[in-house]
Design a protein around this motif. Structure first.
Motif, mmCIF file in Angstrom:
data_model
loop_
_atom_site.group_PDB
_atom_site.id
_atom_site.type_symbol
_atom_site.label_atom_id
_atom_site.label_comp_id
_atom_site.label_asym_id
_atom_site.label_seq_id
_atom_site.Cartn_x
_atom_site.Cartn_y
_atom_site.Cartn_z
ATOM 1 N N VAL A 1078 0.856 -1.193 0.000
ATOM 2 C CA VAL A 1078 0.000 0.000 0.000
ATOM 3 C C VAL A 1078 0.888 1.238 0.000
ATOM 4 O O VAL A 1078 1.548 1.544 0.986
ATOM 5 N N LYS A 1079 0.884 1.942 -1.118
ATOM 6 C CA LYS A 1079 1.685 3.156 -1.245
ATOM 7 C C LYS A 1079 0.792 4.373 -1.001
ATOM 8 O O LYS A 1079 -0.382 4.376 -1.341
ATOM 9 N N TYR A 1080 1.376 5.391 -0.435
ATOM 10 C CA TYR A 1080 0.620 6.616 -0.181
ATOM 11 C C TYR A 1080 1.581 7.790 -0.200
ATOM 12 O O TYR A 1080 2.780 7.658 0.063
ATOM 13 N N ASP A 1081 1.047 8.958 -0.548
ATOM 14 C CA ASP A 1081 1.855 10.168 -0.591
ATOM 15 C C ASP A 1081 2.017 10.738 0.809
ATOM 16 O O ASP A 1081 1.286 10.379 1.744
ATOM 17 N N ALA A 1082 2.969 11.631 0.933
ATOM 18 C CA ALA A 1082 3.234 12.250 2.232
ATOM 19 C C ALA A 1082 1.984 12.977 2.724
ATOM 20 O O ALA A 1082 1.327 13.699 1.974
ATOM 21 N N GLY A 1083 1.662 12.758 3.993
ATOM 22 C CA GLY A 1083 0.500 13.406 4.594
ATOM 23 C C GLY A 1083 -0.811 12.715 4.309
ATOM 24 O O GLY A 1083 -1.862 13.219 4.706
ATOM 25 N N GLN A 1084 -0.792 11.581 3.617
ATOM 26 C CA GLN A 1084 -2.032 10.872 3.281
ATOM 27 C C GLN A 1084 -1.981 9.425 3.748
ATOM 28 O O GLN A 1084 -2.484 8.523 3.087
ATOM 29 N N CYS A 1085 -1.374 9.185 4.891
ATOM 30 C CA CYS A 1085 -1.242 7.833 5.409
ATOM 31 C C CYS A 1085 -2.578 7.361 5.977
ATOM 32 O O CYS A 1085 -3.158 8.028 6.834
ATOM 33 N N PRO A 1086 -3.091 6.212 5.539
ATOM 34 C CA PRO A 1086 -4.370 5.724 6.057
ATOM 35 C C PRO A 1086 -4.251 4.905 7.336
ATOM 36 O O PRO A 1086 -5.267 4.473 7.865
ATOM 37 N N PHE A 1087 -3.015 4.685 7.813
ATOM 38 C CA PHE A 1087 -2.814 3.828 8.977
ATOM 39 C C PHE A 1087 -2.483 4.670 10.199
ATOM 40 O O PHE A 1087 -2.132 5.850 10.107
ATOM 41 N N SER A 1088 -2.572 4.040 11.365
ATOM 42 C CA SER A 1088 -2.256 4.739 12.604
ATOM 43 C C SER A 1088 -0.741 4.918 12.725
ATOM 44 O O SER A 1088 0.035 4.121 12.168
ATOM 45 N N PRO A 1089 -0.268 5.941 13.440
ATOM 46 C CA PRO A 1089 1.181 6.161 13.589
ATOM 47 C C PRO A 1089 1.890 4.978 14.228
ATOM 48 O O PRO A 1089 3.030 4.661 13.866
ATOM 49 N N GLN A 1090 1.226 4.315 15.185
ATOM 50 C CA GLN A 1090 1.868 3.171 15.841
ATOM 51 C C GLN A 1090 2.127 2.046 14.850
ATOM 52 O O GLN A 1090 3.160 1.371 14.918
ATOM 53 N N PHE A 1091 1.218 1.862 13.907
ATOM 54 C CA PHE A 1091 1.380 0.789 12.929
ATOM 55 C C PHE A 1091 2.522 1.089 11.965
ATOM 56 O O PHE A 1091 3.325 0.205 11.639
ATOM 57 N N VAL A 1092 2.620 2.317 11.531
ATOM 58 C CA VAL A 1092 3.643 2.682 10.554
ATOM 59 C C VAL A 1092 5.028 2.664 11.176
ATOM 60 O O VAL A 1092 5.992 2.163 10.584
#
Length: 1397
Positions: A1078-1092
């Motif tokens: 799952v790729k995403y652009d900066a500032g558009q992360c769909p996951f929680s910070p802990q997961f990333v």
């Protein structure tokens, strides 16, 4: 039957005249006070004559139901005619008819109900004549002659007769009706027990005019009766039903769409299985419809939700929802004018939604415009005036009847809208650099020009400002501004619907298209093409409007096909044309044009005369494969069907004359062109592997099953490819790939694979043990001696390889093709590639001459044989690698890369496809994975991957240009190789892009086989850069992990290791895969910070994570919604991953959020129970805004997960029994709801779990619900001990029972029977004590009988009832009685009309 009815009608007509004569004579004698014994004799003769008529009719061959209907119809007609006599004779006529029917009943020629109905028909309910009270008392006494069905019919007719009573009556007339009132009360009272109370309550509610309720005692009894059913209505009502709505992207939406069926005329969602005494069941589901309409990419949802047929757009509420959305968007622009991206997306969605609703006939354009004018007049929002006029301009095409009064009124409404919006006409600054803005600014003028075509007299004169704009546009048509693309777009919009000036629109489109080819010629992959790499920008394409986009796309495709058909060697279209066509196809509903064009090419190629446009076919295939991911369902069907037609090999044994004609020419051409064959195969794999699960199941079942052959096939074990392909009419490896997708989709939805299909799959394919575990446990694994057979076959094969490699070293290169053509027996596997590999593995390098000879040898084979040669080579490598995987893979990596990347003797995408799908055992798969890792770690592969990552995203203006430069560099770096490029015209294709569908399976297999962490990381890191080009990364991740984590068993681990611990061990790899895919652009992360960040997470973090994920989903519900509580920007309107235009994305924002949440949960290190309870705890929070939205969100999240992840919900439900409800009364358990408690900020655990379970039933698939039923059967009999427990279980079970029955799946109807029997057993267990709500429970059991089980489980039910108390047995006596017919034939509560109660 018609002749019988005619004879009876004629007989009764004659008999009616006899009755009339008899009454006339009797009346005359009565007037003169004469009495005659002849009257009695005549009456007896009439009775005998009447009985004779019915005896003849009864002896005719006719079903009982038909006979009863026949009797009722004819009798009613006769009585209606006779009772129309003058009032002076009515009393005699009434007594005569009553006597005739009484005697006929005594003689048993008519049914008791016919006699009772005849008595009722002779009563004068207009009160012009007094009632015969003795007759009414007789009727009350004779009710015992009727069964309960007859009593119900009589009660219904008595109720209907009361509608004839005048609205105003005198005291004397009221006294006349006292016997009628007593009769009604006798039937209605529970203690009479002549009819189930459920029938009484239903009939009362179904009556349109309830004149019987004018009596206070009847009114009181009816009200009391309905009130006694209110608890049962609460039990059957789904909590917060009005606030539940689906997400179209939800995996189970199509399978649950039956629940969301609405009647468009009133938008009411009624369930035929609900008890009809809850007013919320009959309120419009406007909120659910609004939330669905607001969701992007929702076109297929309308067909699932709205019933077709009998639509009257003027009565529908759907246009009101669009009007609300327009008003909301106008308010948003007033408050947040700087949020341009969000505003643009809102108006795009409004325009598309309105166009879809109008196209389906679910909105009326004239009514919509009329109400819009009134709405805008009341508001003061003017900032969105251009967007409103643009929306009208795009949908004015639906105003087809452009004459008459209605059209004139519509014109007046449009003029009023303009005058309201442009009350203060201000000069607008327009620029051709902003096409969409300029077109929207001139949209009012374009609309005026569109409407003025032939209707100048009807259209109100424009204002001076509008007239200036109109003059500006019409002045440009005198000499088309060919160099101004923006003005051309304006002209297209102004004349797109014109029947008189359509030439202007066509000229503007031609001028635009000319710009895409008016450059020089250059070489694109050794094909001549026009040198134009500048497609139309998205803004210009949007400015063309919906109809303009569709017409330009169709013209583009039609002209391309025409050029190639006339001259197959013509210059290829420029990259600008191809990318423009792809962009148009991805917008709105235009992709259906691509699918239809593809199907048309196949049809025309199959016609007699041959196939003349291979280049155009390849271009269409490549465009669909790499650009048009979001085809509509019909378009996908056209594409897949056409591709199958070309890939099949039709057998000609039975019809030799058809050889060389039609489709066979087309198939023969495709089977000799590897690039085209491979492109079609890739197209089918991408479409069928990445389809929504329901579509995948449908297409594969319909298109592939008939192509299966009868026996298994293994390149080495099962022998001859030539003989094999004479039998097989479909690519074997492709078929297996599609069936893997089919089995995965079936597992995801919990659907059973049909037995016959599963049997054929087992007959056709070898399945490893891991595949049987993860895909379907009914798959037959490899036989115990499979490894032995494979090893033995390999020994024979290796001897052939050694022989042929020796011959290749001794023969000159130019003799190789003849050797492999003439010397090798046709029934032997092709050893060419294996023999050549053996030589280079032993130190011999490949010369250009040898490479040419190998390619020539392959080229003289048809494509299936080339694929067979590659398959046998990969199997050969797998067998060699089994001995020592890592050592052999490391030793052969250089030679393998030489074959795949440097010399391109074997296409790399074919190698990966074979590696993913042809391994027949887990050992072979592990060996192949080691070879794949050896390839992807090689510097040549890494370099090629780095070159790919430097490319822009597919769809950008520079992609085709950069791709061509990359291919040119590869070709020039290998100048001696003449096949380093594509033979067919390729704009988007690249070897690494083609392997994506194979890498999906390779990563999935690596997860299933539990390879070491470092090996899995190596694979993921190597493939991760490619996933920026994956069209459906979230869909892929969810399906893989759903399959992997949702279905584990003890065969992988020691018996003492818990399955949940096994899942936790697999989750770090799942997280690694999700973040790589799952790729995403900066500032558009769909996951929680802990997961990333991969932080260390403890159980205490679960609530924070659950709330964060749920907030992400709830935030998408607010997209397009202007907050009412603040004038500052509301963060809910712009979730972090929202990027504006979702029309060409994988999922809608709601679907994107839902899938992201599910993927994170499945890869979270927290246990299922901890995370699940954290989501439930959200519903207890007092500071949650709009908790019913959170209830829907949490239920959507939980139903997206595998069943194993919902065990905690079952545990939570079971834990409620006993002490947790000890402080609650039975009425609190029944009547109190989550809706009421959260409004008081006092949500209780009991009612929260009840509400969540009911919402869960609503969104979940039936197989998951069935698994809950099985566990309830095991636990509830042990847990339910008191009457409170019983009603709590009913609160859980009744909505579940209704949900399973609503699905209308015959295979699960037995579960409904088992649930009803479970409730009976629970009642039997509780009935040993005193039951306080005995009547309510009995009513519920009657509801079950007539809605769910009928007489199918009568024997079991009767045994249980016989063991109950006398009171219960008396009240349930009608259940014990036999009923004719089936479920739902005797009692129907699906219709409820207005009630005055």
């Amino acid at each position: 039957m018609m002749s019988t009815r005619f004879s009876m009608e004629s007989s009764l007509f004659d008999f009616g005249r006899l009755i009339s004569d008899h009454v006339n004579h009797a009346s005359t004698r009565l007037n003169f006070n004469e009495k005659s014994e002849d009257d009695g004799v005549a009456l007896q003769l009439l009775c005998l004559r009447f009985q004779a008529i019915f005896k003849i009719q009864n002896e005719s061959i006719m079903l009982e139901s038909e006979k009863a209907a026949e009797q009722k119809l004819t009798v009613d007609q006769m009585i209606e005619v006779l009772m129309s006599e003058e009032s002076s004779k009515r009393h005699i006529m009434e007594k005569t008819i009553d006597k005739i029917f009484e005697e006929a009943h005594k003689a048993r020629v008519i049914q008791p109900l016919t006699m009772m109905n005849a008595r009722l028909a002779t009563c004068d309910f207009t009160l012009k004549n007094p009632f015969d009270s003795c007759k009414l008392h007789k009727m009350k006494r004779d009710l015992d002659l009727l069964n309960y069905k007859g009593v119900r019919t009589f009660f219904k007719q008595l109720y209907e007769k009361m509608t004839a009573v005048p609205q105003e009556i005198t005291p004397e007339q009221r006294e006349f009706l006292t016997p009628v009132q007593e009769l009604l009360l006798y039937i209605m009272r529970r203690d009479s027990n002549v009819i189930p109370a459920l029938f009484v309550a239903t009939e009362i509610n179904n009556m349109t005019r309830q004149r019987a309720l004018m009596f206070s005692r009847v009114m009181e009894t009816a009200t009391q009766m309905e009130n006694t059913f209110r608890p049962l209505a609460e039990l059957s009502y789904v909590t917060a039903r009005s606030y539940l709505f689906p997400i179209v992207a939800h995996p189970s939406f199509v399978t649950t769409s039956q629940l969301w069926k609405l009647d468009p005329s009133c938008t009411i969602m009624t369930h035929r299985l609900h008890l009809p005494f809850r007013i919320e069941l009959y309120s419009p589901q406007s909120f659910a419809l609004q939330m669905v309409i607001k969701q992007q990419r929702n076109r297929d949802a309308f067909r699932s939700m709205l019933r077709s047929g009998g639509r009257d757009p003027t009565k529908m509420a759907l246009d009101n929802i669009v009007l609300f959305m327009i008003g909301n968007a106008m308010l948003f622009m007033e408050r947040f004018p700087s949020h341009s991206e969000c505003v643009s997306s809102m108006w795009n969605q409004i325009t598309d939604a309105l166009n879809t609703l109008l196209g389906y006939g679910w909105c009326d354009i004239s009514r919509f415009i009329s109400v819009l004018a009134k709405t805008i007049h009341k508001s003061e929002y003017r900032r969105a005036r251009d967007e409103v006029m643009w929306t009208l301009l795009q949908n004015i095409k639906h105003l087809r009847n452009r004459n008459g009064d209605d059209f004139n009124e519509t014109l007046q409404s449009i003029a009023a809208i303009y005058s309201y919006l442009y009350e203060k006409e201000e000069t607008s600054v327009m620029s051709s650099d902003c096409p969409l803005k300029m077109v929207k600014t001139l949209s009012a003028a374009c609309l005026w020009i569109d409407l003025s075509s032939g209707t100048e007299d009807s259209l109100p004169p424009p204002s001076p400002f509008l007239a200036t704009q109109i003059q500006f546009i019409t002045g440009s048509t005198n000499s088309l501004p060919t160099n101004d693309k923006t003005m051309l777009a304006v002209i297209v919009n102004a004349y797109i619907n014109s029947s008189t000036r359509g030439d202007l629109k066509q000229a503007a489109i031609d001028s635009l298209l000319f710009k895409l080819n008016n450059e020089g010629v250059f070489n694109l992959n050794d094909h001549k093409t026009f040198n134009n790499f500048s497609p139309f920008e998205y803004e210009l394409l949007h400015a063309l409007g919906l109809k303009g986009q569709a017409e330009m796309l169709i013209q583009l495709l039609t002209e391309m096909k025409k050029i190639f058909t006339v001259d197959p060697s013509t210059i290829l279209p420029s990259p600008a044309i191809i990318e423009t066509a792809a962009r148009l196809a991805c917008m709105s509903e235009n992709e259906k044009a691509v699918g239809s064009q593809f199907a048309r090419v196949v049809e025309e190629g199959a016609k007699e005369g041959g196939f003349r446009s291979p280049h155009f076919l390849f271009i269409i295939v490549e465009m669909i494969s790499f650009r048009c991911f979001n085809l509509t369902q019909n378009s996908r069907a056209n594409v897949i069907t056409g591709a199958f037609q070309m890939l099949l090999k039709d057998r000609l044994d039975n019809n030799p004359e058809s050889q060389g004609k039609g489709i066979h020419l087309l198939q023969s051409f495709v089977r000799t062109q590897y690039d085209l064959y491979s492109a079609l195969e890739l197209l089918v794999v991408r479409l069928c592997s990445w389809l929504p699960p329901t579509d995948s199941i449908s297409f594969i079942t319909n298109a592939v099953v008939r192509t299966l052959m009868a026996n298994k096939y293994h390149v080495l074990v099962d022998g001859s490819p030539p003989n094999f392909y004479d039998i097989l009419n479909f690519p074997h490896d492709l078929a297996k790939a599609l069936f893997v997708s089919y089995l995965r989709s079936s597992k995801l939805l919990g659907q059973e694979v049909p037995f016959e299909l599963l049997k054929r799959i087992n007959n056709c394919y070898y399945w490893s043990h891991s595949q049987t575990r993860f895909l379907n446990e009914k798959l037959e694994p490899n036989p115990p001696n499979f490894e032995e057979q494979e090893s033995k076959a390999f020994e024979q094969y290796i001897q052939l390889v050694h022989r042929d490699s020796t011959q290749m070293r001794g023969l000159p290169e130019q003799a190789w093709p003849d050797y492999f053509k003439d010397q090798i027996p046709p029934d032997a596997p092709v050893t060419l590639l294996s023999a050549h590999f053996r030589n280079i593995y032993n130190g011999r390098s490949t010369t250009p001459q040898e490479r040419t000879a190998i390619l020539s040898t392959l080229k003289q084979m048809d494509v299936p044989h080339q694929i067979s040669a590659i398959n046998s080579f990969v199997d050969y490598l797998a067998q060699e690698a089994k001995k020592d995987k890592e050592s052999f893979a490391a030793a052969c990596s250089k030679q393998l890369v030489e074959l795949l990347i440097i010399d391109e003797i074997i296409p790399i995408d074919r190698f990966f496809f074979t590696a993913a799908f042809t391994a027949r055992s887990d050992e072979s798969t592990l060996a192949v994975l080691s070879l794949v890792r050896a390839v992807v770690r090689h510097p040549s592969y890494v370099e090629m991957t780095q070159q790919m990552t430097s490319l822009p995203k597919i769809g950008s203006s520079d992609f085709i240009k950069k791709m061509n430069e990359l291919k040119t560099r590869r070709r020039t770096s290998h100048a001696s190789h003449h096949r380093i490029h594509d033979i067919q015209p390729s704009y988007y294709g690249h070897p690494l892009l083609k392997i994506l569908s194979s890498t999906d399976t390779l990563i999935e297999r690596a997860l299933q086989l539990n390879v070491p962490d470092e090996h899995f990381k190596e694979l993921v890191d190597a493939f991760s850069p490619l996933y920026r080009f994956h069209p459906y990364p979230l869909t892929y991740c969810l399906s893989v992990m759903h399959l992997l984590y949702g279905h584990t068993d003890d065969r992988d681990v020691l018996k003492e290791v818990d399955k949940r611990q096994q899942i936790l061990k697999m989750r770090p790899r799942g997280r690694m895969m999700v973040l790589a895919v799952v790729k995403y652009d900066a500032g558009q992360c769909p996951f929680s910070p802990q997961f990333v960040s991969n932080q260390s997470i403890v159980d205490d973090d679960a609530r924070t994570i659950a709330l964060s994920l749920t907030n992400n989903l709830v935030a998408t519900f607010y997209i397009g919604h202007c907050p009412d509580d603040s004038l500052s920007a509301d963060p809910r309107c712009t979730p972090s991953f929202y990027s504006g235009d979702w029309r060409s994305s994988e999922l809608s924002p709601q679907g994107h959020a839902l899938y992201s949440i599910a993927c994170e949960i499945l890869a979270s290190p927290l246990s299922n129970e901890v995370l699940g309870r954290a989501f439930i705890n959200i519903l207890y929070m007092e500071d949650v805004d709009r908790p019913l939205l959170y209830l829907n969100a949490v239920s959507l999240i939980l139903t997206t997960l595998p069943y194993n992840y919902t065990h905690f919900l079952f545990d939570e439900i079971i834990s409620l029994f006993g002490d947790p409800i000890g402080h609650l009364s039975i009425d609190q358990i029944i009547m109190e709801t989550y809706e009421r408690t959260v409004n008081r900020k006092r949500a209780t655990r009991v009612h929260t779990i009840i509400a969540l379970s009911q919402a869960f039933w609503h969104h979940a698939t039936v197989p998951i619900l069935i698994s809950f039923v099985s566990r309830f059967e095991e636990e509830l009999e042990r847990r339910v001990k008191t009457e409170k427990d019983l009603f709590l279980s009913l609160h859980i079970l009744i909505p579940l029972l209704q949900r399973i029955a609503d699905a209308k799946e015959k295979s699960h109807i037995d579960r409904c029977f088992r649930m009803v029997l479970l409730i009976y057993r629970l009642l039997q267990k509780i009935a040993v004590h005193e039951i306080t709500k005995e009547d309510a429970i009995c009513d519920l059991l009657y509801h079950f009988k007539y809605m769910f089980v009928g007489d199918f489980v009568k024997k079991d039910i009767n045994e249980i009832i016989d063991s109950m108390s006398d009171s219960l047995k008396r009240k349930l006596k009608f259940i014990v009685q036999s009923t004719e017919g089936k479920v739902n034939e005797d009692h129907d509560t699906s219709e409820r009309k207005d009630s005055v109660i």
